[in-house]
Motif scaffolding. Sequence first.
Motif, PDB file in Angstrom:
ATOM      1  N   LEU A  34       0.910  -1.141   0.035  1.00  0.00           N
ATOM      2  CA  LEU A  34       0.064  -0.048  -0.298  1.00  0.00           C
ATOM      3  C   LEU A  34       0.674   1.369   0.058  1.00  0.00           C
ATOM      4  O   LEU A  34       0.650   2.241  -0.608  1.00  0.00           O
ATOM      5  N   HIS A  35       2.107   1.449   0.850  1.00  0.00           N
ATOM      6  CA  HIS A  35       2.815   2.453   0.815  1.00  0.00           C
ATOM      7  C   HIS A  35       3.724   2.734  -0.625  1.00  0.00           C
ATOM      8  O   HIS A  35       3.829   3.753  -0.978  1.00  0.00           O
ATOM      9  N   ASN A  36       3.795   1.658  -1.392  1.00  0.00           N
ATOM     10  CA  ASN A  36       4.280   1.647  -2.787  1.00  0.00           C
ATOM     11  C   ASN A  36       3.273   2.303  -3.515  1.00  0.00           C
ATOM     12  O   ASN A  36       3.522   3.038  -4.462  1.00  0.00           O
ATOM     13  N   ILE A  37       2.004   1.875  -3.496  1.00  0.00           N
ATOM     14  CA  ILE A  37       0.965   2.745  -4.313  1.00  0.00           C
ATOM     15  C   ILE A  37       0.834   4.021  -3.972  1.00  0.00           C
ATOM     16  O   ILE A  37       0.799   4.880  -4.904  1.00  0.00           O
ATOM     17  N   LEU A  38       0.867   4.434  -2.615  1.00  0.00           N
ATOM     18  CA  LEU A  38       0.966   5.645  -2.485  1.00  0.00           C
ATOM     19  C   LEU A  38       2.133   6.561  -3.079  1.00  0.00           C
ATOM     20  O   LEU A  38       1.936   7.583  -3.476  1.00  0.00           O
ATOM     21  N   GLY A  39       3.305   5.934  -3.144  1.00  0.00           N
ATOM     22  CA  GLY A  39       4.355   6.401  -3.723  1.00  0.00           C
ATOM     23  C   GLY A  39       4.151   6.589  -5.254  1.00  0.00           C
ATOM     24  O   GLY A  39       4.417   7.848  -5.765  1.00  0.00           O
ATOM     25  N   GLU A  40       3.598   5.618  -5.898  1.00  0.00           N
ATOM     26  CA  GLU A  40       3.273   5.739  -7.320  1.00  0.00           C
ATOM     27  C   GLU A  40       2.327   6.958  -7.593  1.00  0.00           C
ATOM     28  O   GLU A  40       2.378   7.505  -8.625  1.00  0.00           O
ATOM     29  N   LEU A  41       1.437   6.918  -6.693  1.00  0.00           N
ATOM     30  CA  LEU A  41       0.337   7.935  -6.882  1.00  0.00           C
ATOM     31  C   LEU A  41       0.671   9.396  -6.640  1.00  0.00           C
ATOM     32  O   LEU A  41       0.177  10.356  -7.313  1.00  0.00           O
TER      33      LEU A  41
END
Length: 232
Positions: A223-230
């Motif tokens: 989820l933190h990786n997704i946040l970084g992508e967004l």
Amino acid sequence: MTLSPFARVESWIFDLDNTLYPHHSNLFEQIDQRMSEFVQKLTGKPADEARELQLSYYKEYGTTLRGLMLEHDIEPDEFLEYVHDIDHSVLEPNPYLSDAINQLPGKCYILTNGTRKHAEAVANRLGITHHFEDIFGIVEAGLIPKPAEQTYKRFLDKNSIRASNAAMFEDLSRNLVIPNTMGMRTVLVVPDGTREVFREDWELSNGAEPHVDFVTDHLDGFLHNILGELKD
């Protein structure tokens, strides 16, 4: 710039058991044992035969409860109270997961084949209850478990969710078939440190099925990786 595959997601839907908490906590093992005990008491069968019957109902009907209702005409409340009477204290708060869920754009939901009461107990232990717009359990589903299509539709309709703008996180591959068909992003959550789900043979998955978009063994980090992508 490459757009994140989660860029359009505004509804984040999480299964509960072995998804929001780590598989190795063995919390669901307690529930599983309680289900076997219930079947043994109900049928009078030896422990090994009761266990075999429980698993056959789970495989055929999606949940042991559904099988017991159809094959033995039991009242669901007694079963649900019995099997969820477990020790939730084995779970520890997860601030890293809480922080990730809190930052996800849009709304978050729990969709579980367990009870709302059990889901609230788990979420409270993890410290994430306040992040969820709705907790949709087996009673809210009319006692029809995932992977039944009508359960997903009932959940989506209740919360006015557009499937094409949703992501589903699950530890069972078969429960991602319908979400994928509906147009959701699908994420298979597997046990910590693995890339395989070690359960019954018929449940084994390596995440390579076409209805599984992503596989992770660390939900909070994913989820933190997704946040970084967004944010990029």
